[in-house]
Write an enzyme that holds these catalytic residues in place. Structure first.
Site, PDB file in Angstrom:
ATOM      1  N   SER A 271      29.199 -87.907  56.515  1.00 51.47           N
ATOM      2  CA  SER A 271      29.574 -86.544  56.899  1.00 51.47           C
ATOM      3  C   SER A 271      28.916 -86.218  58.224  1.00 51.47           C
ATOM      4  O   SER A 271      27.915 -86.849  58.611  1.00 51.47           O
ATOM      5  CB  SER A 271      29.089 -85.559  55.826  1.00 51.47           C
TER       6      SER A 271
ATOM      7  N   TYR B 291      23.265 -81.841  49.445  1.00 51.73           N
ATOM      8  CA  TYR B 291      24.390 -82.555  50.061  1.00 51.73           C
ATOM      9  C   TYR B 291      23.974 -83.194  51.389  1.00 51.73           C
ATOM     10  O   TYR B 291      24.205 -84.387  51.621  1.00 51.73           O
ATOM     11  CB  TYR B 291      25.550 -81.590  50.282  1.00 51.73           C
TER      12      TYR B 291
END
Length: 268
Positions: free
Chosen positions: A153, A166
């Site tokens: 990401s 996350y």
């Protein structure tokens, strides 16, 4: 018709019943790969992806597995090898969010995200590498002995308040990917990461489903559009093919420019 750059190869895509995983699975299938569509809890969606891949002329099956569980992952790989003989490409895509302010985050919220996003990639990569080493190179099929694509990401680079679990998982994926590329490069195993920015998928629906939300999101993206799963799919095909044979240990950001921090365009 898409070029069959991956003809004769088999690919496993985790978390492939929707979103980015579905986009990647479809792109690999269209490029000629046989595809294992992994899912955890939605067989109907996974089987729908399988049928779309078959329409390209590629083989595909859906396999249920919880990537955070060692026995489940090992069973999935056994089924994969039984069905297709081996595996050439692993796309470590399965992931989720359990968002909370850090001082309110529970251990369960932290652990669930780490278990799926990070431990899941460890377990799947380990089984894939074991199979690559067992089988050895097949030069007529691929210059590399095996390819692993880790779905990371932009948040392996950009801190993300309110999403510490996350962002931590994605930062760790960067080191997992690079360490594997370092350890197994001499065996012709290539390991890279795709780092998406804002992609239009169910996981981030709140960020794009209203005009106001989408306009707010565009303030972070210089290219001024939200990404699509097909954007990620095309990059995955490139990284899985011989076109990228000299690329390993690399994070490739696909984010419309999010990592250039557009908020600083008019100040700083």
């Amino acid at each position: 018709m898409a070029e069959k750059k991956l003809a004769g190869q088999s690919a496993l895509v985790t978390g492939a019943s929707s979103g980015i995983g579905e986009g990647v699975a479809l792109a690999l299938g269209e490029a000629g790969a046989n595809v294992i569509v992994n899912y955890n809890s939605n067989p109907d969606s996974a089987n729908a992806v399988v049928e779309k891949i078959k329409a390209f002329g590629s083989k595909a099956i859906a396999i249920q597995a919880d990537v955070s569980k060692e026995e489940s992952v090992q069973s999935m790989f056994k089924q994969t090898i039984k069905e297709f003989g081996t595996i050439d490409i692993l796309v470590n895509n399965a992931g989720l969010q359990k968002d909370a302010k850090f001082d309110e985050m529970t251990l369960a919220q932290w652990q669930t995200v780490i278990d799926i996003n990070l431990t899941g990639q460890f377990l799947c990569a380990r089984e894939a590498i074991r199979e690559f080493l067992r089988r050895g190179p097949v030069p007529e099929r691929s210059l590399a002995t095996g390819k692993i694509i880790c779905m990371s990401s932009v948040h392996e680079l950009i801190p993300w308040a309110g999403h510490v679990n996350y962002a931590s998982s994605k930062g760790a994926i960067k080191m997992l990917m690079q360490s594997l590329a370092q350890e197994y490069g001499d065996r012709k195993i290539r390991v890279n990461s795709i780092c998406p920015g804002a992609i239009q998928t169910p996981i981030n629906r709140a960020a794009w489903e209203t005009p106001q939300a989408l306009n707010s999101l565009m303030t972070l993206i210089p290219y001024n559009r939200i990404g699509q799963p097909s954007d990620i799919g095309r990059l995955a095909v490139f990284l899985a093919s011989d076109d990228s044979d000299y690329i390993t240990g690399t994070s490739i950001f696909i984010d419309g420019g999010m990592t250039v921090f557009e908020g600083f365009a008019t100040g700083g």
